[in-house]
Design an enzyme around this catalytic site. Structure first.
Site, PDB file in Angstrom:
ATOM      1  N   GLY A 175       0.863  -1.192   0.000  1.00 17.30           N
ATOM      2  CA  GLY A 175       0.000   0.000   0.000  1.00 17.30           C
ATOM      3  C   GLY A 175       0.896   1.237   0.000  1.00 17.30           C
ATOM      4  O   GLY A 175       0.482   2.320   0.407  1.00 17.30           O
ATOM      5  N   ALA A 176       2.139   1.036  -0.478  1.00 16.08           N
ATOM      6  CA  ALA A 176       3.179   2.080  -0.377  1.00 16.08           C
ATOM      7  C   ALA A 176       2.827   3.361  -1.129  1.00 16.08           C
ATOM      8  O   ALA A 176       3.360   4.422  -0.815  1.00 16.08           O
ATOM      9  CB  ALA A 176       4.509   1.526  -0.886  1.00 16.08           C
TER      10      ALA A 176
ATOM     11  N   ASN B 201      -5.698   1.278  15.368  1.00 15.29           N
ATOM     12  CA  ASN B 201      -5.247   2.659  15.517  1.00 15.29           C
ATOM     13  C   ASN B 201      -3.841   2.668  16.110  1.00 15.29           C
ATOM     14  O   ASN B 201      -3.636   2.192  17.215  1.00 15.29           O
ATOM     15  CB  ASN B 201      -6.213   3.445  16.407  1.00 15.29           C
ATOM     16  CG  ASN B 201      -6.061   4.933  16.192  1.00 15.29           C
ATOM     17  OD1 ASN B 201      -4.947   5.431  16.019  1.00 15.29           O
ATOM     18  ND2 ASN B 201      -7.159   5.642  16.174  1.00 15.29           N
ATOM     19  N   PHE B 202      -2.908   3.203  15.357  1.00 16.56           N
ATOM     20  CA  PHE B 202      -1.519   3.230  15.808  1.00 16.56           C
ATOM     21  C   PHE B 202      -1.167   4.537  16.523  1.00 16.56           C
ATOM     22  O   PHE B 202      -0.017   4.748  16.882  1.00 16.56           O
ATOM     23  CB  PHE B 202      -0.565   3.015  14.623  1.00 16.56           C
ATOM     24  CG  PHE B 202      -0.337   1.562  14.313  1.00 16.56           C
ATOM     25  CD1 PHE B 202       0.450   0.777  15.145  1.00 16.56           C
ATOM     26  CD2 PHE B 202      -0.905   0.970  13.201  1.00 16.56           C
ATOM     27  CE1 PHE B 202       0.674  -0.568  14.866  1.00 16.56           C
ATOM     28  CE2 PHE B 202      -0.691  -0.376  12.905  1.00 16.56           C
ATOM     29  CZ  PHE B 202       0.108  -1.147  13.748  1.00 16.56           C
TER      30      PHE B 202
ATOM     31  N   THR C 159     -11.382   1.875  15.190  1.00 14.14           N
ATOM     32  CA  THR C 159     -11.166   2.361  16.567  1.00 14.14           C
ATOM     33  C   THR C 159     -12.490   2.429  17.324  1.00 14.14           C
ATOM     34  O   THR C 159     -12.574   2.010  18.484  1.00 14.14           O
ATOM     35  CB  THR C 159     -10.524   3.767  16.523  1.00 14.14           C
ATOM     36  OG1 THR C 159      -9.329   3.663  15.760  1.00 14.14           O
ATOM     37  CG2 THR C 159     -10.211   4.272  17.918  1.00 14.14           C
TER      38      THR C 159
ATOM     39  N   GLY D 191      -0.196   4.626  -1.168  1.00  8.38           N
ATOM     40  CA  GLY D 191      -1.363   5.236  -0.515  1.00  8.38           C
ATOM     41  C   GLY D 191      -0.957   6.314   0.483  1.00  8.38           C
ATOM     42  O   GLY D 191       0.226   6.541   0.732  1.00  8.38           O
TER      43      GLY D 191
ATOM     44  N   LYS E 274     -12.305   7.980   3.698  1.00  9.58           N
ATOM     45  CA  LYS E 274     -12.285   6.732   4.461  1.00  9.58           C
ATOM     46  C   LYS E 274     -13.423   5.841   3.972  1.00  9.58           C
ATOM     47  O   LYS E 274     -14.567   6.272   3.885  1.00  9.58           O
ATOM     48  CB  LYS E 274     -12.432   7.013   5.966  1.00  9.58           C
ATOM     49  CG  LYS E 274     -12.351   5.737   6.791  1.00  9.58           C
ATOM     50  CD  LYS E 274     -12.186   6.029   8.265  1.00  9.58           C
ATOM     51  CE  LYS E 274     -12.212   4.771   9.104  1.00  9.58           C
ATOM     52  NZ  LYS E 274     -11.115   3.835   8.789  1.00  9.58           N
TER      53      LYS E 274
ATOM     54  N   MET F 188      -1.340   6.444   3.841  1.00  8.45           N
ATOM     55  CA  MET F 188      -0.609   5.920   5.008  1.00  8.45           C
ATOM     56  C   MET F 188       0.703   5.274   4.585  1.00  8.45           C
ATOM     57  O   MET F 188       1.727   5.424   5.250  1.00  8.45           O
ATOM     58  CB  MET F 188      -1.483   4.915   5.757  1.00  8.45           C
ATOM     59  CG  MET F 188      -2.589   5.535   6.570  1.00  8.45           C
ATOM     60  SD  MET F 188      -1.984   6.606   7.878  1.00  8.45           S
ATOM     61  CE  MET F 188      -1.338   5.406   9.022  1.00  8.45           C
TER      62      MET F 188
ATOM     63  N   HIS G  64     -14.087  11.183  10.488  1.00  2.35           N
ATOM     64  CA  HIS G  64     -12.937  10.917   9.610  1.00  2.35           C
ATOM     65  C   HIS G  64     -13.055  11.682   8.292  1.00  2.35           C
ATOM     66  O   HIS G  64     -14.144  12.108   7.915  1.00  2.35           O
ATOM     67  CB  HIS G  64     -12.808   9.418   9.316  1.00  2.35           C
ATOM     68  CG  HIS G  64     -12.189   8.656  10.449  1.00  2.35           C
ATOM     69  ND1 HIS G  64     -12.919   8.235  11.551  1.00  2.35           N
ATOM     70  CD2 HIS G  64     -10.917   8.251  10.666  1.00  2.35           C
ATOM     71  CE1 HIS G  64     -12.118   7.606  12.386  1.00  2.35           C
ATOM     72  NE2 HIS G  64     -10.896   7.596  11.886  1.00  2.35           N
TER      73      HIS G  64
END
Ligand code: NAD
Length: 264
Positions: free
Chosen positions: A8-9, A124-125, A163, A11, A156, A13, A152
């Site tokens: 997903g590089a 959720n990080f 979360t 994208g 999304k 995130m 959001h």
């Protein structure tokens, strides 16, 4: 050096994760996978100081780059196949993709065990969001009326957010006496939100937002609101880096939730 492939590089995130890996001592970005932007370099698509080209062949990329960890920020319909590929290649996984089901999580646990790889999945990080969930669970011991509003950005795809689902589920699992105030008389369908074990969730999607959540508790003569705001995607990166650095120490099982990595 820990060797990492990001899936997903291309994208939103994924690009941020690639940047975080490049910035962090002890981490080495060895692969960038995406179904979009194939053949373009990370420098071209994201201005990163890195000449790695995007490939759409995860299996080949993991093999050739000798990756030890795969980080997945893709789509809930894609993540499980990526995780299966990584696990069968004996590569540990850090998964931020949301929308995974209970069955998916069960399968990830089995894949980790069968292939003796580590697996960390966190909806959720952001450290602050994890603390918000922990504090909400503490408050639910005393305050039995609560509703969640999650907000959001408009792109999304899944709703409610992972979360919000986890906050509601964590509370519902422990406290069976949460009071749902019901549907009432509604002139507009869906206006009271969705429900998990008595906890109602309301999802808002708007441009200008990133990721936000309020857990609102109502009680006699008082309300308590616990709110977290991610105003920038960099908020997720310390958690992702922490997971990358520790996932290989947790071989053979699934760790679900960033809170499991924290000393709380
Ligand atoms: P995005 O749409 O910007 O990026 C997703 C990328 O994945 C795209 O570039 C797409 O081409 C790629 N992709 C889709 N299918 C693929 C496949 N089979 N193989 C390889 N690449 C594939 O989305 P985003 O905003 O970066 O979010 C990605 C995921 O991360 C979503 O599920 C989102 O909810 C989640 N997310 C999680 C956290 C967290 O803290 N856990 C934070 C933010 C977003």
């Amino acid at each position: 050096m820990i060797r990492i492939t990001v899936v997903g590089a291309a994208g939103r995130m994924g690009r941020q994760v690639c940047q975080a890996i490049l910035d962090e001592d002890g981490l080495s970005l060895v692969g960038a996978v995406d179904v979009a932007q194939k053949g373009k370099s990370l420098q071209q698509i994201a201005g990163l100081p890195c000449k790695l080209n995007i490939t759409d062949n995860l299996e080949e990329c993991l093999k050739q780059s000798k990756a030890e960890v795969m980080v997945d920020f893709t789509h809930h319909t894609a993540a499980m196949n990526n995780i299966r590929t990584a696990a069968s290649s004996k590569v540990s996984v850090v998964v931020g993709t949301t929308g995974l089901t209970e069955d998916d999580l069960k399968e990830i646990g089995e894949l980790a065990k069968q292939n003796n790889v580590g697996a960390i999945v966190a909806p959720n990080f952001a450290l602050g969001a994890v603390l918000m969930m922990v504090f909400a669970k503490q408050a639910a011991k005393y305050f039995k009326n609560l509703e969640i509003i999650e907000l959001h950005h408009e792109k999304k795809i899944d709703a409610p957010s992972g979360t919000a689902l986890k906050t509601a589920q964590d509370i519902a699992d422990v406290y069976k006496d949460i009071k749902d105030r019901g549907e009432g008389s509604q002139s507009l369908s869906g206006v009271r939100g969705g429900k998990i074990g008595g906890v109602r969730i309301h999802s808002i999607r708007l441009p200008g937002l990133v990721a936000h959540q309020e857990v609102i508790f109502g009680h006699q003569g008082q309300t308590l609101t616990i709110r977290h705001d991610s105003s920038d995607r960099t908020s997720f990166m310390p958690g992702v880096v922490m997971a990358i650095k520790t996932v290989q120490e947790r071989k053979g099982k699934l760790v679900y939730g960033l809170e499991k990595l924290l000393d709380l």
